[in-house]
Design an enzyme around this catalytic site. Sequence first.
Site, PDB file in Angstrom:
ATOM      1  N   GLY A  31       0.392  -0.976  -0.548  1.00  0.00           N
ATOM      2  CA  GLY A  31       0.006   0.011   0.122  1.00  0.00           C
ATOM      3  C   GLY A  31       1.050   1.365  -0.411  1.00  0.00           C
ATOM      4  CE  LYS A  32       2.205   5.388  -4.931  1.00  0.00           C
ATOM      5  NZ  LYS A  32       2.845   4.634  -5.195  1.00  0.00           N
ATOM      6  CB  ALA A  65       1.416   0.815   4.317  1.00  0.00           C
ATOM      7  CD  GLU A 120      -2.846   3.197  -2.675  1.00  0.00           C
ATOM      8  OE1 GLU A 120      -2.426   2.284  -3.867  1.00  0.00           O
ATOM      9  OE2 GLU A 120      -2.288   2.524  -1.451  1.00  0.00           O
ATOM     10  CG  LEU A 175      12.913  11.274 -14.223  1.00  0.00           C
ATOM     11  CD1 LEU A 175      14.315  12.601 -14.985  1.00  0.00           C
ATOM     12  CD2 LEU A 175      12.378  11.787 -15.591  1.00  0.00           C
ATOM     13  N   GLY A 204      16.873   8.840 -12.679  1.00  0.00           N
ATOM     14  CA  GLY A 204      16.882   9.882 -11.158  1.00  0.00           C
ATOM     15  C   GLY A 204      15.477  10.688 -10.995  1.00  0.00           C
ATOM     16  CG  ASP A 246       9.855  -6.042  -6.873  1.00  0.00           C
ATOM     17  OD1 ASP A 246       9.510  -5.744  -7.899  1.00  0.00           O
ATOM     18  OD2 ASP A 246       9.478  -6.703  -5.393  1.00  0.00           O
ATOM     19  CB  ALA A 289      12.224   2.262  -6.598  1.00  0.00           C
ATOM     20  N   GLY A 290       9.640   4.055  -5.993  1.00  0.00           N
ATOM     21  CA  GLY A 290       9.066   5.426  -6.198  1.00  0.00           C
ATOM     22  C   GLY A 290       8.625   5.503  -3.843  1.00  0.00           C
ATOM     23  N   GLY A 310      10.157  -7.146  -3.028  1.00  0.00           N
ATOM     24  CA  GLY A 310       9.036  -6.786  -1.957  1.00  0.00           C
ATOM     25  C   GLY A 310       8.923  -5.103  -2.044  1.00  0.00           C
TER      26      GLY A 310
END
Length: 315
Positions: free
Chosen positions: A28-29, A31, A127, A204, A208, A230, A234-235, A271
């Site tokens: 979940g974004k 969390a 969300e 990006l 970067g 994975d 990352a974001g 993950g």
Amino acid sequence: MDLVAYVAQAPARGETVTGRAFRTLPGGKGANQAVAAARAGAEVAMIGAVGTDGFGTRLRTALDRSGVDTDLVRTAEGPSGTAHIVVDDEGGNAIVVVPGANSAVTSLDHGDEALIATADLLLLQLELPLPAVTAGARTARAHGVRTVLTPAPVPARPLPPALLAATDLLVPNQHEAAALTGRTDPYAAARALLADVPEVVVTLGAAGCLYAARGREPVTVPAPRVAAVDTTAAGDTFVGALAVALAEGRPMPAALAWASAAAALSVQREGASPSMPYRTEIDAALTPARDSEAEQEQETEQEQEQESDREADRV
């Protein structure tokens, strides 16, 4: 809860492929960003909801174990939110989010407002229903709290003007920036977004991020070069770490470099929240870069001194 299937190549429409592994992982974004910020050293509290299913218990426990205050995470009747994720062998992903319990958070209560008023920074995603997100941003603005918004998932309709007016920093990825503006070039998209918010960071991926602010020239901050396993979180890792850096008062260039280092560490592990680095790891990842810069400066100074000595000898 992230329901993750790992495959060699993501299936095309109508195609069935065989996966090599399947996992259920807390996600979940909201969390994810809360966990990223907590591991990066912040004191974090979350407003949101989980369901009455088994996932709800696991999600709350995972947040508690990560040091996130869950006193204002509600329990809504029905299923928890889920994200159905396909991750390919290059680390790319495709995601379908089913909101579940998130849909129950349509407004703020007094406890939510009081918590926001005491924060150093409010980090928002989409969300939760837009009325609740907008109420949170407006509460933050009323109390002088900096607001950072990740506009994901991008809604079908334009973002409410009231939400944008209360947003200090917008952090979309390049696809979200294009969806919001209709411009595929990140620089053009960032310029368009500055009509609504004072600062924008467009992420990006491996290239970067791009920072743009009203009255300033855009700046690109490169990402560390790593082999991605994975990229799912990352974001979220980036923006969680960025929020911590900004709340601590770091200048934007230093904050972006620190956040980029955190994201680079996360993509090297599988993950979402389990891949997120701790503060000591982020600091350590930046140390070689700092040492390299210092060595380069020292070498330049030595070369200049040597050239000066040679010039003196010629004279």
